[in-house]
Enzyme design. Structure first.
Site, PDB file in Angstrom:
ATOM      1  N   SER A 109     -69.493  60.770  -3.911  1.00 35.50           N
ATOM      2  CA  SER A 109     -69.387  62.011  -3.148  1.00 35.50           C
ATOM      3  C   SER A 109     -70.765  62.507  -2.738  1.00 35.50           C
ATOM      4  O   SER A 109     -71.780  61.885  -3.048  1.00 35.50           O
ATOM      5  CB  SER A 109     -68.651  63.086  -3.961  1.00 35.50           C
ATOM      6  OG  SER A 109     -69.388  63.424  -5.119  1.00 35.50           O
ATOM      7  N   SER A 111     -72.596  65.493  -3.232  1.00 31.12           N
ATOM      8  CA  SER A 111     -73.261  66.663  -3.810  1.00 31.12           C
ATOM      9  C   SER A 111     -74.768  66.475  -3.999  1.00 31.12           C
ATOM     10  O   SER A 111     -75.488  67.436  -4.205  1.00 31.12           O
ATOM     11  CB  SER A 111     -72.621  67.035  -5.153  1.00 31.12           C
ATOM     12  OG  SER A 111     -73.005  66.139  -6.164  1.00 31.12           O
ATOM     13  N   LYS A 166     -76.867  65.174 -11.327  1.00 32.26           N
ATOM     14  CA  LYS A 166     -77.454  66.356 -10.696  1.00 32.26           C
ATOM     15  C   LYS A 166     -78.966  66.308 -10.921  1.00 32.26           C
ATOM     16  O   LYS A 166     -79.489  65.433 -11.613  1.00 32.26           O
ATOM     17  CB  LYS A 166     -76.899  67.652 -11.302  1.00 32.26           C
ATOM     18  CG  LYS A 166     -75.379  67.785 -11.291  1.00 32.26           C
ATOM     19  CD  LYS A 166     -74.811  68.000  -9.916  1.00 32.26           C
ATOM     20  CE  LYS A 166     -73.288  68.105  -9.963  1.00 32.26           C
ATOM     21  NZ  LYS A 166     -72.707  68.115  -8.603  1.00 32.26           N
ATOM     22  N   SER A 270     -71.804  71.457  -4.034  1.00 35.23           N
ATOM     23  CA  SER A 270     -72.038  70.902  -5.364  1.00 35.23           C
ATOM     24  C   SER A 270     -71.435  71.808  -6.431  1.00 35.23           C
ATOM     25  O   SER A 270     -71.748  72.994  -6.505  1.00 35.23           O
ATOM     26  CB  SER A 270     -73.545  70.746  -5.610  1.00 35.23           C
ATOM     27  OG  SER A 270     -73.802  70.351  -6.956  1.00 35.23           O
TER      28      SER A 270
END
Length: 305
Positions: A109, A111, A166, A270
């Site tokens: 994805s 993010s 992240k 996100s």
């Protein structure tokens, strides 16, 4: 971002396969092989005795190759043992490499766009932040601590079966403020330099792009001007939530000991620490270091900045 392993829960699968093939390999080496050797010796002794008797009776015996074939046939491993023995060292090597050194992940994805794109195959350094026991992810040797700006893979706090990726925004003790889509770390405003707008290939829209300097670590981020700084209704209860104060313009969080504050580079696309809280040290998997393949875009191959 939910990271998907190349093949499901690969660590557990590899561990089970390694144990099963390893048990078979050791059982064969230390028991079955000796049994086959003893059976071969008995058969060869009988074979030699029979040929000796025939020779003594004046019967010519042509045993060219027969003795060797007899021995090889008895010593030959059963197919299931042969395959297990062949796979065991390979499986054990792969298990060791991905458990203690490097592990591959695929980005599904957006993010972490523009740093990481959908389809990127990345390599994660498993020992940078310490050596952990595989499967249970228990740290046994401390090496380094995550630093602000690191791109880190970790177990999602709300579902430990999922791996997320992240950027580290806050380390233990940091005071993180995010207001009007700008970060402040320990009272110091993070510097931003505007870049050309970024085209979202999926939605075919342009987002504002900035070069963010997070206490010395420079990287690109995206902002959607039409989106809010965060969505208050999406914030879920989480441990140490009392360390955070939410306002209309944004929020402030003080990172508790042994935890980290994480955010995606695609700030308005996100699900991160803004919504589900801090990442405990025990959840850390490793540091993302390189994009080793993207089948749709070979130019993506290279280090992660």
């Amino acid at each position: 971002m939910n990271l998907q392993l190349i093949l499901g829960n690969f660590a557990l699968i590899l561990f089970v396969l390694m144990v099963v093939t390893g048990v078979i390999w050791f059982f064969d080496v230390f028991y079955l092989a000796k049994q086959r050797r003893a059976a071969a010796d008995r058969a060869l002794a009988e074979y030699d005795a029979r040929n000796a008797k025939l020779t003594a009776d004046g019967i010519k015996v042509d045993n060219t190759g027969n003795r060797a074939q007899l021995e090889a046939g008895i010593l030959r491993q059963p197919t299931w043992i042969e395959y297990s023995g062949s796979f065991f060292p390979v499986i054990a090597l792969v298990f060791f490499l991905r458990s203690f050194l490097y592990e591959p992940f695929k980005i599904p994805s957006s993010s972490m766009v523009p740093t990481l794109l959908v389809g990127d195959l990345i390599l994660v350094n498993k020992f940078t932040y310490g050596i952990r026991l595989p499967v249970i992810n228990q740290k046994i040797v401390q090496i380094n601590d995550p630093q602000r700006g690191d791109v880190m893979v970790f177990k999602y706090p709300l579902d430990m079966s999922q791996d997320y990726i992240k950027r580290v925004i806050g380390v233990p003790g940091d005071k993180i403020t995010y207001e009007n889509k700008r970060l402040t770390v320990n009272g110091v405003e993070v510097k931003y330099a505007p870049l050309d707008d970024y085209l979202d290939d999926e939605k075919l829209v342009y987002n504002k792009q900035y070069q963010e300097n997070l206490t010395g670590v420079s990287h690109r981020i995206l902002n959607n001007e039409a989106a809010p700084t965060y969505t208050r209704e999406a914030v879920r209860p989480f441990p140490y939530s009392e360390n955070c104060t939410y306002r209309y313009e944004g929020f402030t969080c003080v990172v508790p000991a042994g935890n980290y504050f994480m955010m995606g580079d695609n700030r308005d696309n996100s699900a991160d620490s803004r919504y589900w809280g801090f990442v405990p040290d025990k959840n850390i998997v490793g540091k993302a270091i390189v994009v080793w393949m993207n089948l749709g875009n070979l130019r993506r191959i290279g280090s992660i900045h």
